[in-house]
Design a protein around this motif. Structure first.
Motif, mmCIF file in Angstrom:
data_model
loop_
_atom_site.group_PDB
_atom_site.id
_atom_site.type_symbol
_atom_site.label_atom_id
_atom_site.label_comp_id
_atom_site.label_asym_id
_atom_site.label_seq_id
_atom_site.Cartn_x
_atom_site.Cartn_y
_atom_site.Cartn_z
ATOM 1 N N SER A 375 6.182 5.636 -9.609
ATOM 2 C CA SER A 375 5.524 4.862 -10.677
ATOM 3 C C SER A 375 5.617 3.357 -11.236
ATOM 4 C CB SER A 375 5.450 5.781 -12.083
ATOM 5 O OG SER A 375 6.899 4.849 -12.719
ATOM 6 N N HIS A 376 6.112 2.624 -10.434
ATOM 7 C CA HIS A 376 5.782 1.185 -10.563
ATOM 8 C C HIS A 376 4.979 0.707 -9.450
ATOM 9 C CE1 HIS A 376 9.016 2.321 -7.195
ATOM 10 N NE2 HIS A 376 8.420 0.555 -6.971
ATOM 11 N N LEU A 377 4.761 1.390 -8.992
ATOM 12 C CA LEU A 377 3.939 1.103 -7.118
ATOM 13 C C LEU A 377 2.311 0.277 -8.162
ATOM 14 C CD1 LEU A 377 4.783 3.570 -4.832
ATOM 15 C CD2 LEU A 377 5.541 1.181 -5.336
ATOM 16 N N ASP A 378 2.261 -0.454 -7.463
ATOM 17 C CA ASP A 378 0.448 -0.947 -8.122
ATOM 18 C C ASP A 378 -0.548 -0.401 -7.136
ATOM 19 O OD1 ASP A 378 -2.195 -2.520 -7.717
ATOM 20 O OD2 ASP A 378 -1.144 -3.682 -6.849
ATOM 21 N N ARG A 379 -1.075 0.427 -8.393
ATOM 22 C CA ARG A 379 -2.055 1.553 -7.234
ATOM 23 C C ARG A 379 -2.783 1.122 -7.315
ATOM 24 N NH1 ARG A 379 -2.551 6.837 -9.867
ATOM 25 N NH2 ARG A 379 -5.088 7.577 -9.169
ATOM 26 N N THR A 380 -4.021 0.082 -7.349
ATOM 27 C CA THR A 380 -4.725 -0.564 -6.529
ATOM 28 C C THR A 380 -4.650 -0.700 -5.061
ATOM 29 O OG1 THR A 380 -5.586 -1.624 -8.543
ATOM 30 C CG2 THR A 380 -6.703 -2.381 -6.431
ATOM 31 N N LEU A 381 -3.597 -1.025 -4.826
ATOM 32 C CA LEU A 381 -2.725 -1.447 -3.611
ATOM 33 C C LEU A 381 -2.212 0.017 -2.790
ATOM 34 C CD1 LEU A 381 -1.505 -2.827 -1.293
ATOM 35 C CD2 LEU A 381 0.531 -3.005 -2.287
ATOM 36 N N MET A 382 -2.051 0.472 -3.696
ATOM 37 C CA MET A 382 -1.330 2.280 -2.801
ATOM 38 C C MET A 382 -2.477 2.748 -2.379
ATOM 39 S SD MET A 382 2.339 2.778 -2.227
ATOM 40 C CE MET A 382 1.280 0.340 -2.871
ATOM 41 N N GLU A 383 -4.423 2.478 -3.054
ATOM 42 C CA GLU A 383 -5.779 3.292 -3.073
ATOM 43 C C GLU A 383 -5.253 2.817 -1.880
ATOM 44 O OE1 GLU A 383 -7.658 2.751 -6.184
ATOM 45 O OE2 GLU A 383 -6.719 4.833 -7.494
ATOM 46 N N ARG A 384 -4.939 1.627 -1.453
ATOM 47 C CA ARG A 384 -6.055 0.627 -0.731
ATOM 48 C C ARG A 384 -5.123 1.314 0.427
ATOM 49 N NH1 ARG A 384 -4.609 -4.750 -0.959
ATOM 50 N NH2 ARG A 384 -5.450 -5.157 0.849
ATOM 51 N N VAL A 385 -3.833 1.579 0.778
ATOM 52 C CA VAL A 385 -3.179 1.767 1.588
ATOM 53 C C VAL A 385 -4.088 3.469 2.214
ATOM 54 C CG1 VAL A 385 -0.821 3.051 2.323
ATOM 55 C CG2 VAL A 385 -0.795 0.652 0.943
ATOM 56 N N TYR A 386 -3.636 4.288 1.057
ATOM 57 C CA TYR A 386 -3.793 5.818 1.524
ATOM 58 C C TYR A 386 -5.350 5.932 2.051
ATOM 59 C CZ TYR A 386 -5.154 10.684 0.203
ATOM 60 O OH TYR A 386 -5.336 11.329 0.578
ATOM 61 N N GLN A 387 -6.398 4.663 1.435
ATOM 62 C CA GLN A 387 -8.081 4.493 2.184
ATOM 63 C C GLN A 387 -7.977 4.420 3.873
ATOM 64 O OE1 GLN A 387 -10.746 6.267 1.113
ATOM 65 N NE2 GLN A 387 -11.831 5.665 2.931
ATOM 66 N N GLY A 388 -6.232 3.324 4.354
ATOM 67 C CA GLY A 388 -6.391 3.077 5.295
ATOM 68 C C GLY A 388 -5.875 4.411 6.089
ATOM 69 N N MET A 389 -4.969 5.277 5.256
ATOM 70 C CA MET A 389 -4.595 6.501 6.500
ATOM 71 C C MET A 389 -5.315 7.215 6.432
ATOM 72 S SD MET A 389 -1.665 6.393 3.679
ATOM 73 C CE MET A 389 -1.055 8.585 3.822
ATOM 74 N N VAL A 390 -6.382 7.731 5.301
ATOM 75 C CA VAL A 390 -7.334 8.201 6.099
ATOM 76 C C VAL A 390 -8.549 8.079 7.098
ATOM 77 C CG1 VAL A 390 -9.260 9.853 5.036
ATOM 78 C CG2 VAL A 390 -7.446 9.080 3.462
ATOM 79 N N GLU A 391 -8.587 6.671 7.201
ATOM 80 C CA GLU A 391 -9.098 6.431 8.124
ATOM 81 C C GLU A 391 -9.364 5.678 9.610
ATOM 82 O OE1 GLU A 391 -10.127 1.567 7.033
ATOM 83 O OE2 GLU A 391 -12.016 2.586 5.641
#
Length: 520
Positions: A375-391
């Motif tokens: 829960s402490h992780l930066d959500r905005t950064l995690m969303e960018r990482v997730y988008q990178g995984m999907v791409e």
């Protein structure tokens, strides 16, 4: 009612399922792949039988897709002492055997290498008379010094005469028990790649034997008297005897099992299959319910070969893929992975490593472990990482498509929970029930096949009779592998005219497949 067990060994997990006679899943289990592979197989076997509650005497079939042979080649361990015989002098003396093989592997396999007179031209004409006297001498020289033999003759896919005669002479001196691999039964036309594939096949014969014996004994210890089959890399099965003769066919059977399982679970015959494991994501193409084969030379343990392999694209993305973030907001995705140690290393499980699974849990896309630990992780950064995984996955899908049109995409494998229900380039995304053990299901429901790939001269029999001959050879191969003759169908046929060769030559590849024979 009879039942069947399917087991598939992956790099991260070993999966097992038990199906009833209607191919319904009765029980399934997933266990970390162990270093020695066999321990993980036996553990899965016991668990799936126990969970099912099925009487052991009702289990009639057991199918195994394993990485034993792949590991032996990659690790250079437990390989046979191979006698390498090329029939091709004087035409091929300029290029020695084991070209395209890494130095360490060549050093291990090149202890007994011979090149003798013989072989044929591309049109079947004899280059030189087979040096039978030299073969008798070689047989005496290698007696007691080799565990198996690999024989390769120039253009043996066109004429296998010299390979068969050489095998006859060697068996006459060395006995029937010494395994002999013949190149015309394994690879296609190219000499060097076919020779390498044949040598590798001979090198893992004992590995296949011990694996088969170990699996059969493990079944007996569990009180299961089932008929055992091995999975091969075209998505079909072969008998134990066939697997021991052609162990190289087990290489890369895992991804093909996933593709076959995905087809069965969804009912789709043509689609892209995305199999997400703990370390990698494999993207394969499903055509007529079977994997599309690669048309390129493939490397096994660094050795260049030309034997058949599924057409796969692997990327370094899985449930255990390590994610690294920097203070400036940049990040990297893999390619390293914690693999089967995800339950110990992943943040959501109390570990110390940020993984792809942690990212998905942090964003609420997956319920796994303890979300509070991320829960402490930066959500905005995690969303960018997730988008990178999907791409990464979307790019892989785009590379495997043969047209710009959207195609159905099937998600399987335990790690596929990371991916969304919509992907660019997909007309629909299907995640079937039991997606996490699609590979084991693919192993359990596999058919038996036979395949022929050979250069024919149409001037001899004409086109129709030549095609019929090729089909009959493929059918005979399927029967030898354990298929019920009444159920065999031709599932793939390819005919490529070779205009640069005389005799109206054409390369014909035919695959036939059928269900298991009851007395197989």
């Amino acid at each position: 009612m009879s039942y069947r067990i399917g087991i598939d060994v992956g790099g991260t997990h070993t999966d097992a399922v038990l199906l009833d006679s209607a191919y319904r899943v009765v029980a399934e289990t997933k266990s970390p792949t162990t270093e020695d592979v066999s321990t993980g197989i036996y553990r899965c076997l016991r668990e799936v039988i126990t969970r099912s509650g099925v009487a052991r005497e009702q289990i009639k079939y057991a199918m195994l897709g394993t990485t034993h042979c792949t590991n032996a080649i990659v690790e250079r361990k437990r390989l046979n002492r191979v006698g390498v015989i090329r029939i091709g002098a004087p035409a091929t003396l300029a290029v020695k055997p084991l070209i395209g093989v890494p130095d360490d592997l060549r050093q291990q396999l090149a202890q007994h290498v011979y090149v003798i007179r013989g072989g044929h031209e591309f049109d079947g004409r004899q280059i030189a008379e087979l040096d039978e006297q030299r073969l008798y001498e070689i047989a005496q020289e290698v007696k007691g010094k080799v565990d198996s033999l690999a024989i390769t003759s120039v253009f043996s896919p066109v004429s296998k005469e010299h390979e068969l005669r050489a095998a006859g002479i060697l068996r006459e001196v060395l006995g029937e028990q010494l395994p002999i691999s013949l190149s015309h039964e394994i690879g296609s036309v190219g000499l060097l790649e076919r020779e390498n594939a044949t040598i590798l096949n001979a090198a893992v014969v004992d590995v296949a034997k011990s694996t088969a014996a170990g699996f059969v004994n493990a079944l007996k210890e569990e009180g299961v008297e089932a008929k055992v089959f091995f999975c091969q890399n075209d998505g079909t099965l072969m008998s134990v005897d066939y697997a021991v003769k052609y162990p190289i066919l087990t290489i890369a059977c895992g991804p093909t099992n996933s593709i076959r399982g995905a087809s069965y679970l969804t009912g789709l015959a043509d689609a892209l299959v995305v199999d997400v494991g703990g370390t990698t994501t494999d993207v394969g193409v499903l055509i007529n319910s079977f994997p599309r084969e690669s048309s390129l030379a493939v490397e096994i343990g660094g050795a260049r070969t030309n034997f058949r392999m599924p057409d796969l694209l692997s990327i370094g993305l899985g449930g255990g893929t390590v994610i690294r973030t920097q203070a400036d907001g940049s990040f990297t995705i893999g390619p390293d992975s914690v693999g089967y140690r995800l339950p110990q290393r992943g943040l959501v499980f109390g570990g110390d490593t940020l993984t792809a699974t942690d990212v998905a849990v942090a964003l609420g896309k997956v319920r796994l472990g303890d979300p509070q630990k991320v829960s402490h992780l930066d959500r905005t950064l995690m969303e960018r990482v997730y988008q990178g995984m999907v791409e990464m996955v979307e790019e892989a899908i785009d590379r495997m498509k043969t047209s710009g049109d959207p195609v159905p995409v099937i998600l399987v494998g335990g790690g596929s929970i990371l991916l969304p229900d919509r992907l660019r380039g997909a007309s629909q995304v299907v995640r079937p029930d039991h997606f996490g053990v699609a590979n084991a299901i693919g192993a359990a429901i596999s058919q038996i096949s036979g395949q022929i790939e050979r250069v024919f001269s149409l001037d001899e029999l004409g086109r129709e009779k030549t095609l019929d001959l090729a089909k009959q050879i493929a059918v005979d191969e399927a029967i030898k592998a354990g298929a019920d003759p009444a159920t065999i169908e031709i599932v793939d046929i390819e005919d490529v005219p070779l205009a640069y060769l005389p005799g109206n030559a054409t390369r014909i590849r035919v695959k036939a497949a059928g269900t298991l024979a009851k007395d197989a």
